[in-house]
Design an enzyme around this catalytic site. Structure first.
Site, PDB file in Angstrom:
ATOM      1  N   MET A  22     -31.316 -53.192  51.817  1.00  0.00           N
ATOM      2  CA  MET A  22     -30.118 -52.574  52.174  1.00  0.00           C
ATOM      3  C   MET A  22     -29.219 -53.646  52.959  1.00  0.00           C
ATOM      4  O   MET A  22     -29.547 -54.181  53.848  1.00  0.00           O
ATOM      5  CB  MET A  22     -30.374 -51.512  53.395  1.00  0.00           C
ATOM      6  CG  MET A  22     -31.489 -50.428  52.722  1.00  0.00           C
ATOM      7  SD  MET A  22     -30.244 -49.570  51.491  1.00  0.00           S
ATOM      8  CE  MET A  22     -31.557 -49.168  50.060  1.00  0.00           C
ATOM      9  N   CYS A  23     -27.815 -53.714  52.386  1.00  0.00           N
ATOM     10  CA  CYS A  23     -27.173 -55.145  52.665  1.00  0.00           C
ATOM     11  C   CYS A  23     -25.944 -55.266  52.477  1.00  0.00           C
ATOM     12  O   CYS A  23     -25.361 -54.139  51.907  1.00  0.00           O
ATOM     13  CB  CYS A  23     -28.015 -56.247  52.121  1.00  0.00           C
ATOM     14  SG  CYS A  23     -29.817 -55.916  51.946  1.00  0.00           S
TER      15      CYS A  23
END
Lengths: 300, 241, 443
Positions: A1-2
């Protein structure tokens, strides 16, 4: 998640300013990924032999001694420089020989990347810290791909940070979450692909390495990835001369691409592109699901 | 971060300027919310948004807000009453859950534009990304360019007008939204079909185009709507669930 | 002439193909649709009953019941919100929608909760004036469907709960059959009357914690950072989910175990997805502790909470509060044996009735039928719920005092032992009489 960001230069106009243009892009993605950050920069290509990015957790590690040792033992020439805990070694022989020598004799030295032009630098902490630590602003090159990480299931460590490289001059950054990486990792291990972490994104990088080894073009490898990787992903991939973006068929994780005569830039959010020169007049669009976007320099 | 209060920068023309290079998103939203109870300054301009998220969210007053530059996620989210114009590109979820008022994007909009919005009017002058009008509940949306895949997914009420092309799975699992597309539709989603364009629809479409300030011939559009086959479970439709 | 057999073969029921299983096969073959029902997992699961408290004796000193203070109040939302919520008892009411429940039932939940100083929660379908009016502390759920979602109600809420999932169906959406989409329900949800309403499983405008972080900031901006923001997850990969919820900016995390109820979803989902509530709590607490956030980001757990012992055990494992749903409906009068005849007519029996989605609840609670609704008195229902929560609170206090605690939240895992190896491993407390906690090296 980025957060992911990439900048690919279509000509040499901004090559000297690559790092300077890229640093604010990476920092703009801080909220999406406060745990760690990293980037893969392509440039300063070696004609002969291989360029390795090596890392040792000991900041006072004697890289000079290692370089001399390799020169003596492998009867070659080593040109090297240090950047924080990382050293870039340009060695005048084939990659496999050096890598095998290091794995056998220096297990405390991590091989972050190998290839003709790639260098991978990553660290735990906020993106701004990583930018300053490695002096990103001063870097030159043809393209660069970066990542800021909010860890999901695997640990917050340097090794779990992106970009991931499992093959020559190849790197991948990922935003999303894969849902079939565990079984796939087992299959790829059986095919001889080596993994360092339990991270889902590393499996994606390993998968591409495998496909390229099978003779796929980058485009073909990514098309196969759309069939074989399950879950949510936006990938940005770098090769020695190429740059690619692909999203899964559902395409929930954000991505935006901007293109001018001089560059292609991608980011998780447009916010990261606002500081680029000429962005006001760039062609801006969101990559479509299941569509492979590839840019490659034929001459470089 | 805030160096001066918003009220201090009010100009004699009555137009308020908020420069996000000097002030925070919180300053901006609080200043706009302070107008909810009593309207003292009707016109606002926002400078240097630089793609920041959550600009001008939760407004509840007849304000005119002009934002000069790109905005991030959820700009104008849950808007009531206000007329907001983004002079640039917009990120994900522009005007999400809008109730009333209007939002206009001069550039492109990212995915989920107008998501779940219950009312109001959204105009996107460029392209809209995927899931434009997802679960919309009464808003009218006019997109001058194209819309991405899964647009109007589970759309419940309102109208979606697309002057360009629509991506895959348009109107999947649609309830009662009226969809009008001038260009091509890559594919229709489950339970979405092309429908006859009757006079009432031409009238509705003409009014929407005019309101959006778009010069297009309503007769060049096709209408799509729900086949209403998924409204109640039937085993024969199992593959569509 | 027949010779009597010496040895009869006794008919033996298959453990694999038991009567229930075979009935299900026949039902599926008849209808072509999976079984949809309400409530939570009905199979036997390791539960709080497998844990026991170590009361005080020589090494610890107990507190005197009724005289010596044992605090039960908890403040939720202390991390970022300007106005955290203080509840007098750690027992809160879980989100249940108007639509699934009648407006009177929602009103009764508000009355009961308010009488004992705790909070109640809206559900999928918006906020009704009845429940806002009767609830002194109302948590507004922010769900994928956004039915009835509007900024006015958002600003009226005392807290906002962003729902990612629920224990009965982590990863799944909702289902409300046409019979319950009456005119009022349809209007609140902007749906045609009588359609089957299929709720989405993901939010329409964000996916994943990185986007959720931005969404939470939007909700905070709209509400001027006043009210706490909760994140609710169904218990699955709870350790990771809790860490991500903290990173995404939650004030409060709600973890709903697989015994948690639902208005309607597939039976296969209810019985086969998720982990038991007891197993989820230690994972959640570990994640919070590792981040230095235990007690700073409050933890509410739900899913199968029935009595004060369950409440006290949740608190001992590290929860700050619990939420009840199914038990609250039972307290209101759902599944009461006095309606046995009518439950029989529906092909069920009092205690097993779970077809809440069909809207024919004889108790008049999970229905929109005007005649059935009349059977339920919201004032009396509220009184019953308040009584029930008082009992839960007193029971939990009794156990806490017996363990020498002047605050429910001073209960610790070390006050517990387990009766079975399974419960010892899941709750991470020793098997009774031993110091053995199976599997503590990992989770």
């Amino acid at each position: 998640m980025c957060g992911i960001v990439g900048l690919y230069l279509k000509n040499d106009k901004y090559e000297d300013r690559l790092g300077e243009l890229f640093a604010p892009m990476l920092i703009a993605m801080t909220e999406r990924g406060p745990d760690s950050a990293g980037f893969a920069v392509y440039g300063d290509e070696v004609d002969q032999g291989v360029k390795l990015t090596l890392r040792n957790e000991d900041e006072n590690y004697d890289w000079s001694a290692l370089a001399k040792e390799i020169e003596a033992k492998l009867n070659t020439k080593v040109d090297w420089f240090q950047n924080s805990k990382v050293a870039v070694f340009k060695v005048d022989i084939d990659a496999e020989t050096v890598e095998n020598y290091l794995m056998e004799n220096h297990q405390d030295v991590l091989i972050m990347s190998s290839g003709k032009s790639i260098e991978i630098l990553k660290e735990v902490g906020l993106p701004e810290r990583i930018v300053n630590l490695f002096h990103l602003e001063n870097m030159k090159g043809s393209h660069i791909i970066g990542h800021t990480r909010m860890a999901t299931e695997s640990a917050v460590t340097m090794a779990g940070s992106h970009p991931f490289s499992t093959g020559m001059d190849l790197c991948l950054v990922h935003n999303g979450s894969l849902s079939n990486h565990n079984r796939l990792r087992q299959e790829l291990k059986r095919e001889g692909i080596h993994f360092e972490t339990e991270n889902d994104s590393e499996v994606a990088a390993g998968y591409l390495t495998y496909r390229l080894q099978q003779g796929d073009s980058l485009n073909e490898a990514l098309t196969h990835a759309l069939d074989d990787l399950d879950g949510f992903f936006t990938f940005t991939i770098g090769t020695k001369d190429g740059f690619a973006v692909v999203r899964d068929p559902i395409a929930c994780k954000p991505a935006v691409i901007a293109e001018t005569d001089d560059y292609v830039a991608m980011a998780s959010e447009y916010q990261a592109l606002t500081t680029l020169p000429g962005i006001e007049n760039a062609k801006v669009w969101e990559p479509e699901p299941s569509k492979v976007y590839v840019w490659e320099r034929t001459t470089h | 971060m805030s160096t001066k209060s918003v009220a201090e920068s009010v100009t004699t023309s009555g137009k308020q300027t908020v420069d996000l290079a000097q002030q925070t998103v919180r300053d901006l939203n609080q200043a706009l919310h302070d107008q909810n109870k009593e309207l003292t300054i009707a016109e606002w301009e926002v400078l240097n948004p630089k793609g920041e998220h959550n600009l001008a969210v939760g407004l509840d007053q007849k304000l005119k807000v002009d934002i000069y530059g790109p905005v991030g996620y959820y700009c104008a989210g849950m808007n009531k009453e206000a007329d907001i114009t983004v002079h640039g590109h917009a990120g994900q979820g522009i005007a999400e859950n809008m109730m009333s008022g209007s939002v206009r994007v001069k550039g492109n909009a990212s995915s989920a534009a107008g998501a779940t919005a219950h009312g109001g009017f959204l105009v996107i002058e460029g392209d809209a990304g995927s899931r434009c009008g997802i679960s919309m509940k009464g808003i009218d949306i006019v997109v001058k360019g194209n819309v991405g895949h899964m647009s109007c997914f589970m759309g419940q009420a309102g109208s979606l007008v697309v002057c360009g092309d629509a991506g895959d799975a348009l109107g999947d699992s649609l309830y009662e939204v009226h969809i009008y597309v001038k260009g091509s539709v890559k594919s229709l989603g489950a339970d979405c079909i092309e429908k006859e364009m009757r006079q009432e629809h031409l009238d509705e479409l003409s009014a929407l185009l005019e309101k959006a300030g778009v010069d297009e011939d309503p007769k060049a559009f096709k209408r799509y709507g729900s086949a209403r086959q998924l409204y109640n479970f039937k085993v024969d439709n199992a593959s569509a669930y | 002439m027949t010779e009597k057999k010496k040895y009869m073969t006794v008919p033996r029921e298959s453990a694999t193909f038991d009567k229930l299983t075979m009935a299900e096969i026949r039902r599926a073959a008849d209808t072509g649709i999976y079984d949809i029902r309400g409530a939570g997992a009905k199979r036997k699961l390791p539960h709080f009953d497998d844990l026991l408290f170590l009361g005080a004796s020589m090494s610890r000193y107990p507190l005197e019941g009724y005289r010596e203070k044992c605090n039960t109040s908890v403040t939720l939302g202390t991390r970022f919100a300007k106005k955290p919520i203080t509840i007098d008892t750690p027992v809160t009411i879980a989100g249940m929608s108007f639509g699934a429940l009648s407006a009177y039932a929602k009103e009764a939940l508000g009355r009961g909760a308010s009488a004992v100083g705790t909070s109640t929660t809206t559900g999928d379908g918006g906020m009704t004036p009845e429940e806002r009016g009767q609830s002194s502390k109302l948590v507004y759920q922010y769900l994928p469907s956004r039915y009835g979602m509007n900024p006015d109600d958002l600003r009226k809420a005392d807290a906002i709960e962003v729902v990612l999932g629920q224990g009965a169906k982590p990863g799944g959406g909702g289902m409300l059959l046409g019979q319950k989409i009456t005119e009022r329900v349809a209007k609140m949800r902007t749906l045609p009357m009588g359609v089957d309403q299929r709720s989405a499983c993901r939010h329409p405008d964000w996916t994943g914690p990185d986007d959720l972080e931005i969404k939470i900031k939007e909700l905070r901006e709209i509400t001027d950072w006043q009210v706490p923001i909760y994140i609710k997850v169904g218990a699955t990969r709870t350790y990771y989910d809790v860490k991500l919820a903290v990173k995404a900016g939650a004030d409060v995390i709600v973890v709903d175990g697989m015994q948690g109820g639902t208005a309607a979803t597939q039976d296969v989902f209810i019985e086969h997805v998720g982990i038991p509530t007891m197993a989820a709590i230690p994972q959640a607490v570990q994640a919070l502790q590792e981040m230095g956030m235990h007690r700073k980001v409050q933890l509410i757990v739900s899913g199968g909470i029935r009595n004060g012992a369950d409440v006290a055990k949740c608190m001992a494992l590290g929860a700050d509060a619990v939420a009840i749903g199914t038990a609250a409906l039972v307290a209101l009068g759902d599944n009461d044996p006095k309606w046995e005849e009518e439950y029989q007519k529906l092909g069920s029996t009092a205690g097993s009735y779970d077809d809440w989605h069909e809207g024919r609840d004889p108790a008049g609670i999970s229905t929109q039928d005007p005649e059935l609704m009349k059977r339920f008195d919201p004032v009396e229902g509220g009184r019953r719920l308040a009584n029930y929560i008082r009992v839960l609170t007193l029971e939990a206090q009794t156990l806490a005092r017996a363990c020498g605690k002047n605050d429910l939240r001073h209960l610790e895992p070390e006050d517990l032992v387990a009766l079975t190896v399974e419960s010892a491993a899941m709750a991470r407390v020793p098997l009774a009489g031993t110091s053995w906690i199976p599997g503590t090296h990992t989770f």
